[in-house]
Design a protein around this motif. Structure first.
Motif, PDB file in Angstrom:
ATOM      1  N   VAL A   1      23.308 -16.552   6.005  1.00 15.63           N
ATOM      2  CA  VAL A   1      23.382 -15.371   5.108  1.00 15.63           C
ATOM      3  C   VAL A   1      22.360 -14.361   5.130  1.00 15.63           C
ATOM      4  CG1 VAL A   1      24.048 -14.954   2.703  1.00 15.63           C
ATOM      5  CG2 VAL A   1      24.524 -17.362   3.562  1.00 15.63           C
ATOM      6  N   LYS A   2      22.945 -13.399   5.707  1.00 15.34           N
ATOM      7  CA  LYS A   2      22.162 -12.054   5.845  1.00 15.34           C
ATOM      8  C   LYS A   2      22.178 -11.176   4.861  1.00 15.34           C
ATOM      9  CE  LYS A   2      21.196 -10.589  10.015  1.00 15.34           C
ATOM     10  NZ  LYS A   2      21.622 -10.264  11.362  1.00 15.34           N
ATOM     11  N   THR A   3      21.340 -10.472   4.319  1.00 15.19           N
ATOM     12  CA  THR A   3      21.364  -9.249   3.179  1.00 15.19           C
ATOM     13  C   THR A   3      20.820  -7.913   3.497  1.00 15.19           C
ATOM     14  OG1 THR A   3      19.317 -10.030   2.092  1.00 15.19           O
ATOM     15  CG2 THR A   3      21.420 -10.764   1.341  1.00 15.19           C
ATOM     16  N   LYS A   4      21.365  -7.050   3.400  1.00 15.16           N
ATOM     17  CA  LYS A   4      20.932  -5.731   3.917  1.00 15.16           C
ATOM     18  C   LYS A   4      19.608  -5.524   2.999  1.00 15.16           C
ATOM     19  CE  LYS A   4      23.811  -2.558   4.272  1.00 15.16           C
ATOM     20  NZ  LYS A   4      25.215  -1.475   4.304  1.00 15.16           N
ATOM     21  N   ARG A   5      18.669  -4.874   3.914  1.00 16.01           N
ATOM     22  CA  ARG A   5      17.338  -4.462   3.474  1.00 16.01           C
ATOM     23  C   ARG A   5      16.955  -3.032   3.355  1.00 16.01           C
ATOM     24  NH1 ARG A   5      13.943  -8.587   6.060  1.00 16.01           N
ATOM     25  NH2 ARG A   5      12.247  -7.338   5.547  1.00 16.01           N
ATOM     26  N   ASP A   6      16.183  -2.668   2.503  1.00 18.45           N
ATOM     27  CA  ASP A   6      15.583  -1.378   2.337  1.00 18.45           C
ATOM     28  C   ASP A   6      14.254  -1.306   2.982  1.00 18.45           C
ATOM     29  OD1 ASP A   6      14.583   1.111   1.631  1.00 18.45           O
ATOM     30  OD2 ASP A   6      14.926   0.669  -0.473  1.00 18.45           O
ATOM     31  N   ILE A   7      14.406  -0.578   4.200  1.00 20.38           N
ATOM     32  CA  ILE A   7      13.169  -0.499   4.999  1.00 20.38           C
ATOM     33  C   ILE A   7      11.977   0.253   4.018  1.00 20.38           C
ATOM     34  CG2 ILE A   7      12.165   0.266   7.281  1.00 20.38           C
ATOM     35  CD1 ILE A   7      14.899   0.284   8.539  1.00 20.38           C
ATOM     36  N   THR A   8      12.352   1.164   3.361  1.00 17.92           N
ATOM     37  CA  THR A   8      11.118   1.853   2.614  1.00 17.92           C
ATOM     38  C   THR A   8      10.752   1.142   1.629  1.00 17.92           C
ATOM     39  OG1 THR A   8      13.005   3.004   1.324  1.00 17.92           O
ATOM     40  CG2 THR A   8      12.476   3.970   3.426  1.00 17.92           C
ATOM     41  N   HIS A   9      11.286   0.045   1.091  1.00 16.84           N
ATOM     42  CA  HIS A   9      10.899  -0.685  -0.236  1.00 16.84           C
ATOM     43  C   HIS A   9       9.362  -1.188  -0.090  1.00 16.84           C
ATOM     44  CE1 HIS A   9      10.989  -3.246  -3.551  1.00 16.84           C
ATOM     45  NE2 HIS A   9      10.537  -4.022  -3.283  1.00 16.84           N
ATOM     46  N   GLY A  10       8.749  -0.632  -1.441  1.00 18.51           N
ATOM     47  CA  GLY A  10       7.354  -0.908  -1.279  1.00 18.51           C
ATOM     48  C   GLY A  10       6.321  -0.139  -0.903  1.00 18.51           C
ATOM     49  N   TYR A  11       6.704   1.181  -0.304  1.00 14.84           N
ATOM     50  CA  TYR A  11       5.484   1.886   0.253  1.00 14.84           C
ATOM     51  C   TYR A  11       5.530   3.062  -0.585  1.00 14.84           C
ATOM     52  CZ  TYR A  11       5.992  -0.485   4.624  1.00 14.84           C
ATOM     53  OH  TYR A  11       5.867  -1.372   5.754  1.00 14.84           O
ATOM     54  N   SER A  12       3.985   3.438  -0.959  1.00 15.97           N
ATOM     55  CA  SER A  12       3.983   4.659  -2.041  1.00 15.97           C
ATOM     56  C   SER A  12       3.805   5.970  -1.416  1.00 15.97           C
ATOM     57  CB  SER A  12       2.485   3.970  -2.294  1.00 15.97           C
ATOM     58  OG  SER A  12       1.451   4.456  -1.322  1.00 15.97           O
ATOM     59  N   TYR A  13       3.713   6.082   0.134  1.00 16.13           N
ATOM     60  CA  TYR A  13       3.877   7.378   0.713  1.00 16.13           C
ATOM     61  C   TYR A  13       2.581   8.167   0.468  1.00 16.13           C
ATOM     62  CZ  TYR A  13       8.553   6.465   2.376  1.00 16.13           C
ATOM     63  OH  TYR A  13       9.772   6.113   3.096  1.00 16.13           O
ATOM     64  N   ARG A  14       1.728   7.495   0.133  1.00 20.56           N
ATOM     65  CA  ARG A  14       0.335   8.141  -0.293  1.00 20.56           C
ATOM     66  C   ARG A  14      -0.571   8.446   0.888  1.00 20.56           C
ATOM     67  NH1 ARG A  14      -4.970   6.426  -1.573  1.00 20.56           N
ATOM     68  NH2 ARG A  14      -4.583   4.377  -1.070  1.00 20.56           N
ATOM     69  N   VAL A  15      -1.109   9.592   0.968  1.00 21.79           N
ATOM     70  CA  VAL A  15      -1.917  10.022   1.911  1.00 21.79           C
ATOM     71  C   VAL A  15      -3.231   9.622   1.741  1.00 21.79           C
ATOM     72  CG1 VAL A  15      -2.875  11.909   3.517  1.00 21.79           C
ATOM     73  CG2 VAL A  15      -0.544  11.781   2.655  1.00 21.79           C
ATOM     74  N   HIS A  16      -4.060   8.741   2.586  1.00 20.86           N
ATOM     75  CA  HIS A  16      -5.245   8.154   2.244  1.00 20.86           C
ATOM     76  C   HIS A  16      -6.376   9.138   2.080  1.00 20.86           C
ATOM     77  CE1 HIS A  16      -3.027   4.459   2.516  1.00 20.86           C
ATOM     78  NE2 HIS A  16      -2.763   4.606   3.831  1.00 20.86           N
ATOM     79  N   ASP A  17      -6.448   9.992   3.198  1.00 21.65           N
ATOM     80  CA  ASP A  17      -7.463  10.767   2.923  1.00 21.65           C
ATOM     81  C   ASP A  17      -7.228  12.375   2.538  1.00 21.65           C
ATOM     82  OD1 ASP A  17      -9.489  12.745   3.762  1.00 21.65           O
ATOM     83  OD2 ASP A  17     -10.104  11.578   5.594  1.00 21.65           O
ATOM     84  N   SER A  18      -7.814  12.917   1.599  1.00 19.33           N
ATOM     85  CA  SER A  18      -7.456  14.118   0.820  1.00 19.33           C
ATOM     86  C   SER A  18      -7.635  15.149   1.686  1.00 19.33           C
ATOM     87  CB  SER A  18      -8.592  14.449  -0.307  1.00 19.33           C
ATOM     88  OG  SER A  18      -9.830  14.401   0.218  1.00 19.33           O
ATOM     89  N   ALA A  19      -8.318  15.078   2.854  1.00 16.82           N
ATOM     90  CA  ALA A  19      -8.459  16.252   4.016  1.00 16.82           C
ATOM     91  C   ALA A  19      -6.989  16.212   4.438  1.00 16.82           C
ATOM     92  CB  ALA A  19      -9.628  16.047   4.747  1.00 16.82           C
ATOM     93  N   PHE A  20      -6.374  15.088   4.965  1.00 19.37           N
ATOM     94  CA  PHE A  20      -4.979  15.339   5.439  1.00 19.37           C
ATOM     95  C   PHE A  20      -4.165  15.926   4.374  1.00 19.37           C
ATOM     96  CE2 PHE A  20      -6.947  12.585   8.755  1.00 19.37           C
ATOM     97  CZ  PHE A  20      -6.269  12.761  10.003  1.00 19.37           C
ATOM     98  N   LYS A  21      -4.290  15.332   3.224  1.00 18.46           N
ATOM     99  CA  LYS A  21      -3.346  15.724   2.148  1.00 18.46           C
ATOM    100  C   LYS A  21      -3.493  17.036   1.785  1.00 18.46           C
ATOM    101  CE  LYS A  21      -1.894  14.347  -2.386  1.00 18.46           C
ATOM    102  NZ  LYS A  21      -2.146  13.858  -3.669  1.00 18.46           N
ATOM    103  N   ASP A  22      -4.500  17.642   1.797  1.00 19.13           N
ATOM    104  CA  ASP A  22      -4.590  19.073   1.604  1.00 19.13           C
ATOM    105  C   ASP A  22      -3.951  19.777   2.680  1.00 19.13           C
ATOM    106  OD1 ASP A  22      -6.117  18.575  -0.715  1.00 19.13           O
ATOM    107  OD2 ASP A  22      -7.909  19.025   0.372  1.00 19.13           O
ATOM    108  N   LEU A  23      -4.122  19.289   4.001  1.00 17.69           N
ATOM    109  CA  LEU A  23      -3.485  20.040   5.024  1.00 17.69           C
ATOM    110  C   LEU A  23      -1.999  19.966   5.247  1.00 17.69           C
ATOM    111  CD1 LEU A  23      -5.894  19.218   8.082  1.00 17.69           C
ATOM    112  CD2 LEU A  23      -5.673  21.514   6.853  1.00 17.69           C
ATOM    113  N   LEU A  24      -1.254  18.778   4.827  1.00 20.41           N
ATOM    114  CA  LEU A  24       0.080  18.463   4.587  1.00 20.41           C
ATOM    115  C   LEU A  24       0.646  19.103   3.485  1.00 20.41           C
ATOM    116  CD1 LEU A  24       0.126  14.804   5.576  1.00 20.41           C
ATOM    117  CD2 LEU A  24       1.125  16.440   6.848  1.00 20.41           C
TER     118      LEU A  24
END
Length: 592
Positions: free
Chosen positions: A133-156
């Motif tokens: 019995v297989k169920t459909k999965r949400d690949i994105t579930h559980g991710y915060s999409y947080r950029v860990h380093d502020s230097a990267f975040k500022d550029l993005l």
């Protein structure tokens, strides 16, 4: 109940020992005989013990059928055949052979114990134990999409703000067609206006019934036969992963014919695929406007029409994830829209890849891409972002910088992006000789680097093991399986695989080649289980270099203050590195 377990074999009795374990667990009484017991001794014992079942195993060997037939004759002569049931099992046993020899049942290779126990206990197989019995999965579930380093975040932040501002007052024929298509799907008749924004190929199709070269209509009679075939064919599902919950395994399809696609999908589902990807033909990406109707053509990729997509959808299992790619051409927004209306689960968008390696003009695909991401957000379609290390050899750090910009742009527009680095022997690796020693370190380094930058799902492809596949199907299946095992070891969310003949197919991809790869992956997952593949220290050094390279690339793009110009000018990859700004759609963006 009482059982006599008899290995009709000079040495092999493992299966009967396992069956003995299962019967004892369920409270049955058993007598397990050793190998090489004479038939006469078994008959004598059974006359004394009066078992309900005699369970015979015969693994392999010449003359097995004759021996099994002789044993039944002896039970008959002793009067036991009327008093108890006799069951035979073994790798070479089939239900038909067992019945022909006079046994009450036969169980062959890949039988699960629940089937045997249910038979001897006279009940239906318990679905929860035997049926997948297989169920459909949400690949994105559980991710915060947080950029860990502020230097990267500022550029993005800076780069994506610039993109959004730039696209705000711009539009294209692709965007306008998507807007019209949405109204057409809701019942408005806007075809004449729609065709004003299309190439002659599309206009001729609608106004003169002229089909593009190598394209044909599928008849209603063919459609009825297909519906009957799908309805009447049984495809029992399997699960590839042994004691694992990821990675999910996707198969890409695009045979040219939606019927063949659907049958390939059904077979792939039956052998454990969790998802499938729709590949459109490359000419479709360079043509303004989409066709309509059930259409087949003679080359790779299957034509994007709403009718083709709906047919594919009708054949999918409820648990199968379905991605319709839209990332590289002049119909990107409209394709996302059709994917949403056809009830796809995922789509694919990457302005950098489509512009530098997919043949579409960077300015055009940027404005289209922003609109497509907004559609993906509105219709809750997570989108994966393929990288362009694949075709020309663009270095991973530049490809990843582009991928991260498109991902962060999606986050700001309320969409759900999925990172899709290549996981293979890529041109970047070949040119720079990164895999002299093993195929593990550099692939692992990509994953390590991305995880250091952002908390987002990672789904390598397309496909894993790319460029290592050869005409040797065993080699191709094994390479894919090893890459899958590495993906599992690194805890990746999903992978895309190829069939074993995909690298050299001189015609349609075969179903047996798809099964080769899926079976190889199942064996790799079974072999490694929760065990890990350990990269060497080199992976850390590669990862550090990639992270630094991504930062330097983002810094140059941010300083340029013009995302589109950055693509034309080679900041995401130079022509020497294989990044060539496309020309399709050039000059079609206008202010609005």
């Amino acid at each position: 109940m009482k059982f006599v377990l008899f290995p009709l074999d000079p040495v092999h009795d493992v299966a009967l020992k396992m069956l003995n374990r299962e019967l004892l667990k369920r409270g049955h009484q058993t007598i397990l005989l050793p190998p090489d017991t004479k038939m006469e001794e078994v008959v004598e014992l059974c006359q004394k013990e009066n078992p309900d079942f005699i369970m015979v195993s015969r693994t392999v060997g010449y003359g097995a059928a004759e021996l099994l037939a002789r044993f039944i004759d002896m039970l008959d002569a002793a009067g036991l055949r009327k008093k108890c049931k006799v069951v035979v099992g073994g790798k070479a046993i089939t239900k038909e052979l067992a019945a022909e020899l006079g046994y009450d049942a036969g169980f062959g290779d890949r039988t699960n114990w629940e089937e045997v126990i249910a038979f001897v206990e006279g009940r239906e197989v318990q679905e929860s134990k035997s049926r997948i019995v297989k169920t459909k999965r949400d690949i994105t579930h559980g991710y915060s999409y947080r950029v860990h380093d502020s230097a990267f975040k500022d550029l993005l932040e800076k780069i994506t703000d610039q993109i959004i501002d730039w696209a705000r007052d711009r539009t294209s024929p692709g965007i306008e067609r998507a807007k019209m298509r949405e109204k057409m799907l809701q019942g408005e008749d806007l075809l004449e206006d729609y065709l004003k924004l299309c190439d002659d190929t599309v206009v001729s199709y609608f106004k003169k019934n002229t089909l593009p070269r190598k394209v044909r209509l599928i008849t209603e009679e063919e459609k009825k036969k297909f519906d009957r075939l799908v309805r009447e064919t049984r495809f029992d599902e399997k699960i590839l992963r042994h004691s694992l919950d990821r990675p999910l395994v996707f198969v890409q399809y695009g045979t040219g014919c939606p019927f063949m696609d659907a049958m390939h999908i059904k077979v792939s589902e039956a052998w454990g695929a969790d998802g499938v990807l729709h590949f459109d033909p490359s000419w479709g990406a360079r043509c303004e406007g989409l066709l309509e109707g059930l259409l087949a053509h003679e080359e790779d990729g299957s034509i994007i029409t709403f009718e083709n997509l709906k047919l594919i959808k009708s054949a999918l299992n409820d648990s199968t994830l379905w991605c319709v790619r839209a990332h590289r051409g002049l119909n990107t927004p409209e394709t996302v829209l059709l994917a949403a209306y056809a009830k796809a689960d995922l789509t694919k968008i990457n302005m950098v890849y489509g512009s530098l390696n997919g043949g579409t003009d960077p300015e055009r695909l940027t404005v289209d891409g922003v609109y497509a991401i907004k559609l993906a957000a509105r219709y809750n379609l997570p989108y994966d972002i393929p990288t362009n290390e694949e075709l020309g050899g663009v270095p991973a750090h530049k490809a990843f910088a582009g991928m991260l910009v498109v991902a962060y742009l999606g986050v700001k527009l309320n969409a759900k992006p999925i990172l899709k680095p290549l996981f293979c022997y890529s041109p970047d690796v070949m040119i720079n000789d990164y895999m002299k020693d093993n195929y593990i370190d550099y692939n692992a380094a990509k994953v390590i680097a991305l995880r250091r930058i952002i908390d987002a799902p990672i789904w390598p492809g397309e496909p894993i093991g790319f460029m290592t596949h050869t005409e040797d199907r065993v080699q191709s299946a094994m390479t894919t399986a090893l890459h899958a095992a590495l993906a599992s070891s690194l805890g990746l969310d999903a992978i895309t695989i190829a069939s074993t003949d995909e690298a050299y197919a001189r015609g349609a991809i075969t179903v047996s080649a798809r099964i080769d790869t899926l079976r190889a992956i199942a064996e790799a997952f079974r072999f490694f289980g929760q065990a890990k593949i350990e990269p060497t220290k080199q992976a850390e050094e590669f990862a550090e270099r990639i992270v630094e390279g991504v930062y330097e690339t983002l810094k140059k793009v941010a300083e340029r203050e013009d995302f589109v110009a950055s693509m034309y000018e080679g900041l995401f990859g130079t022509r020497e590195e294989g990044a060539n700004p496309g020309r399709a759609g050039r000059g079609t963006v206008r202010k609005c």
